[in-house]
Structure formats: C-alpha cells, structure tokens
Design a protein around this motif. Structure first.
Motif, PDB file in Angstrom:
ATOM      1  N   ILE A  63      -4.391  -7.829  -3.291  1.00 36.27           N
ATOM      2  CA  ILE A  63      -3.241  -7.442  -4.117  1.00 36.27           C
ATOM      3  C   ILE A  63      -3.484  -7.939  -5.537  1.00 36.27           C
ATOM      4  CG2 ILE A  63      -0.791  -7.963  -4.594  1.00 36.27           C
ATOM      5  CD1 ILE A  63      -0.226  -7.969  -1.677  1.00 36.27           C
ATOM      6  N   GLU A  64      -2.984  -7.157  -6.493  1.00 34.68           N
ATOM      7  CA  GLU A  64      -2.943  -7.658  -7.871  1.00 34.68           C
ATOM      8  C   GLU A  64      -1.506  -7.557  -8.362  1.00 34.68           C
ATOM      9  OE1 GLU A  64      -5.263  -5.485 -10.717  1.00 34.68           O
ATOM     10  OE2 GLU A  64      -4.692  -3.562  -9.891  1.00 34.68           O
ATOM     11  N   ARG A  65      -1.117  -8.566  -9.137  1.00 39.22           N
ATOM     12  CA  ARG A  65       0.231  -8.622  -9.710  1.00 39.22           C
ATOM     13  C   ARG A  65       0.177  -8.143 -11.150  1.00 39.22           C
ATOM     14  NH1 ARG A  65       0.978 -14.191  -7.947  1.00 39.22           N
ATOM     15  NH2 ARG A  65       2.237 -14.173  -6.095  1.00 39.22           N
ATOM     16  N   LYS A  66       1.224  -7.430 -11.515  1.00 38.82           N
ATOM     17  CA  LYS A  66       1.383  -7.028 -12.915  1.00 38.82           C
ATOM     18  C   LYS A  66       2.811  -7.357 -13.318  1.00 38.82           C
ATOM     19  CE  LYS A  66      -2.015  -3.342 -12.680  1.00 38.82           C
ATOM     20  NZ  LYS A  66      -2.288  -1.912 -12.809  1.00 38.82           N
ATOM     21  N   SER A  67       2.954  -7.999 -14.452  1.00 37.39           N
ATOM     22  CA  SER A  67       4.291  -8.351 -14.936  1.00 37.39           C
ATOM     23  C   SER A  67       4.852  -7.201 -15.751  1.00 37.39           C
ATOM     24  CB  SER A  67       4.235  -9.604 -15.803  1.00 37.39           C
ATOM     25  OG  SER A  67       3.844 -10.706 -15.024  1.00 37.39           O
TER      26      SER A  67
ATOM     27  N   LYS B 147      10.613  -9.345 -16.721  1.00 36.49           N
ATOM     28  CA  LYS B 147      10.793 -10.503 -15.851  1.00 36.49           C
ATOM     29  C   LYS B 147      10.341 -10.229 -14.418  1.00 36.49           C
ATOM     30  CE  LYS B 147      14.655 -12.470 -18.364  1.00 36.49           C
ATOM     31  NZ  LYS B 147      16.034 -12.959 -18.291  1.00 36.49           N
ATOM     32  N   ARG B 148      10.037  -8.962 -14.146  1.00 33.07           N
ATOM     33  CA  ARG B 148       9.668  -8.590 -12.773  1.00 33.07           C
ATOM     34  C   ARG B 148       8.161  -8.696 -12.558  1.00 33.07           C
ATOM     35  NH1 ARG B 148      12.378  -3.668 -10.279  1.00 33.07           N
ATOM     36  NH2 ARG B 148      10.425  -2.703 -10.871  1.00 33.07           N
ATOM     37  N   SER B 149       7.819  -9.087 -11.359  1.00 32.57           N
ATOM     38  CA  SER B 149       6.426  -9.143 -10.935  1.00 32.57           C
ATOM     39  C   SER B 149       6.216  -8.008  -9.943  1.00 32.57           C
ATOM     40  CB  SER B 149       6.128 -10.493 -10.284  1.00 32.57           C
ATOM     41  OG  SER B 149       4.788 -10.543  -9.894  1.00 32.57           O
ATOM     42  N   LEU B 150       5.341  -7.065 -10.297  1.00 29.40           N
ATOM     43  CA  LEU B 150       5.090  -5.913  -9.449  1.00 29.40           C
ATOM     44  C   LEU B 150       3.746  -6.081  -8.752  1.00 29.40           C
ATOM     45  CD1 LEU B 150       6.313  -3.128 -11.899  1.00 29.40           C
ATOM     46  CD2 LEU B 150       7.624  -4.406 -10.192  1.00 29.40           C
ATOM     47  N   ASN B 151       3.673  -5.598  -7.545  1.00 28.53           N
ATOM     48  CA  ASN B 151       2.500  -5.811  -6.702  1.00 28.53           C
ATOM     49  C   ASN B 151       1.824  -4.487  -6.379  1.00 28.53           C
ATOM     50  OD1 ASN B 151       2.888  -8.805  -5.985  1.00 28.53           O
ATOM     51  ND2 ASN B 151       4.905  -7.889  -5.673  1.00 28.53           N
ATOM     52  N   TYR B 152       0.509  -4.473  -6.568  1.00 29.79           N
ATOM     53  CA  TYR B 152      -0.296  -3.282  -6.340  1.00 29.79           C
ATOM     54  C   TYR B 152      -1.456  -3.630  -5.420  1.00 29.79           C
ATOM     55  CZ  TYR B 152       2.153  -1.358 -10.368  1.00 29.79           C
ATOM     56  OH  TYR B 152       3.119  -0.908 -11.226  1.00 29.79           O
TER      57      TYR B 152
ATOM     58  N   ILE C 219       0.836  -1.205   0.000  1.00 30.59           N
ATOM     59  CA  ILE C 219       0.000   0.000   0.000  1.00 30.59           C
ATOM     60  C   ILE C 219       0.869   1.253   0.000  1.00 30.59           C
ATOM     61  CG2 ILE C 219      -1.655   1.338   1.370  1.00 30.59           C
ATOM     62  CD1 ILE C 219      -2.768  -1.447   2.344  1.00 30.59           C
ATOM     63  N   GLU C 220       1.923   1.237   0.785  1.00 31.09           N
ATOM     64  CA  GLU C 220       2.798   2.409   0.881  1.00 31.09           C
ATOM     65  C   GLU C 220       3.659   2.595  -0.372  1.00 31.09           C
ATOM     66  OE1 GLU C 220       2.748   4.684   3.391  1.00 31.09           O
ATOM     67  OE2 GLU C 220       1.173   3.541   4.390  1.00 31.09           O
ATOM     68  N   LYS C 221       3.913   1.511  -1.095  1.00 35.29           N
ATOM     69  CA  LYS C 221       4.744   1.602  -2.296  1.00 35.29           C
ATOM     70  C   LYS C 221       4.117   0.751  -3.402  1.00 35.29           C
ATOM     71  CE  LYS C 221       9.418   1.391  -4.026  1.00 35.29           C
ATOM     72  NZ  LYS C 221      10.758   0.888  -3.864  1.00 35.29           N
ATOM     73  N   PRO C 222       3.026   1.245  -4.006  1.00 35.16           N
ATOM     74  CA  PRO C 222       2.388   0.486  -5.089  1.00 35.16           C
ATOM     75  C   PRO C 222       3.399   0.200  -6.207  1.00 35.16           C
ATOM     76  CG  PRO C 222       1.027   2.348  -4.433  1.00 35.16           C
ATOM     77  CD  PRO C 222       2.349   2.507  -3.745  1.00 35.16           C
ATOM     78  N   GLY C 223       3.381  -1.032  -6.707  1.00 29.91           N
ATOM     79  CA  GLY C 223       4.323  -1.437  -7.745  1.00 29.91           C
ATOM     80  C   GLY C 223       5.607  -2.011  -7.178  1.00 29.91           C
ATOM     81  N   ILE C 224       5.618  -2.308  -5.895  1.00 26.80           N
ATOM     82  CA  ILE C 224       6.806  -2.879  -5.258  1.00 26.80           C
ATOM     83  C   ILE C 224       7.055  -4.279  -5.831  1.00 26.80           C
ATOM     84  CG2 ILE C 224       5.543  -3.833  -3.283  1.00 26.80           C
ATOM     85  CD1 ILE C 224       7.990  -2.990  -1.529  1.00 26.80           C
TER      86      ILE C 224
END
Length: 140
Positions: free
Chosen positions: A80-84, A87-92, A46-51
């Motif tokens: 949470i939703e993941r976005k690729s 090669k990185r998986s980012l979390n929002y 939550i504090e860092k969307p896209g971590i």
C-alpha cells in the motif's frame, strides 16, 4: 455448575468461536503472508483505490489507530502507498499489492470451505447472518 455459566454466557461463547475461527483464518491466509485482517484491508484498498483511513475503520469495525498500525505494516511490505489530501490520508494499492488479490480471494475461499465442511454450508451461512445481525444490534 460452572460449565452452565460459560455455556450460557454470550461473551464466553463468542470468544470461543472467535478463537476457533481466527485459527482457521490464519491457516487459510498463511500462503499470502498476511493476517486475515490485513488481507481484508488489502481487499478494500484494491477494490476502492484512494479509500480513506476512516472508511477502512468503518468497514472493518476497528478504531482509526488500529487501522493506522495495520496500514503502516502494509506500507512497509510495499503493498500500500499513502497519499495525503489535505487532512485525509488516502490509501492506494501498489502494483505488488494488486498482484496478491487472487491469493487473498483464494484464502477466503479456503476459509469458507474449511468452516462449511465442519458446520455445513447452510448452517454456516445462517450462523454468519445471525451473528452479523446481533453485532449490528449490539453496536447501537
């Protein structure tokens, strides 16, 4: 004689402390429906969307495979939703995930008060600092 070994062994002493504080933390976060580790992970997202998964692992001092399992559960819960991105998986955080931030922060306050009432506020802070510094030294 046997008590001497347990009382003077950092491994057993830290595990005893860990079990006690884990029990308190689980009770403090029961209202959120999350484990303390899931709650802390949610705060980071939550504090860092896209971590990234690796940033979560670094911040929580956990293995990437453990982070994957924790995030998987939060994805299933709709928090949470993941976005690729390559090669990185980012979390929002989802909207539902962002909405529980106040409950999570309240859980941390409940935990802080619970152990401060037992140890004393200043003693709790001093113990936390000492354990944090020892952990940093032992990780190196």
């Amino acid at each position: 004689m046997i008590d001497y070994f347990f009382e003077n062994c950092l491994y057993f002493t830290v595990n005893k402390l860990s079990r006690a504080i884990t029990k308190m933390a689980e009770e403090s976060f029961r209202k959120t429906g999350l484990s303390p580790t899931h709650a802390f992970l949610m705060m980071l997202v939550i504090e860092k969307p896209g971590i990234s998964q690796s940033e979560l692992a670094e911040n929580l001092h956990l293995k990437p495979s453990t982070i994957t399992r924790l995030v998987d559960k939060l994805v299933v819960k709709g928090l949470i939703e993941r976005k690729s991105e390559g090669k990185r998986s980012l979390n929002y955080p989802t909207e539902q995930g962002s909405a529980i931030l106040k409950e999570i922060k309240d859980g941390w306050k409940v935990l802080l008060h619970a152990y401060s009432d037992i140890l004393g506020e200043e003693e709790g802070k001093a113990l936390n600092k000492l354990i944090h510094e020892a952990g940093n030294k032992l990780e190196k």
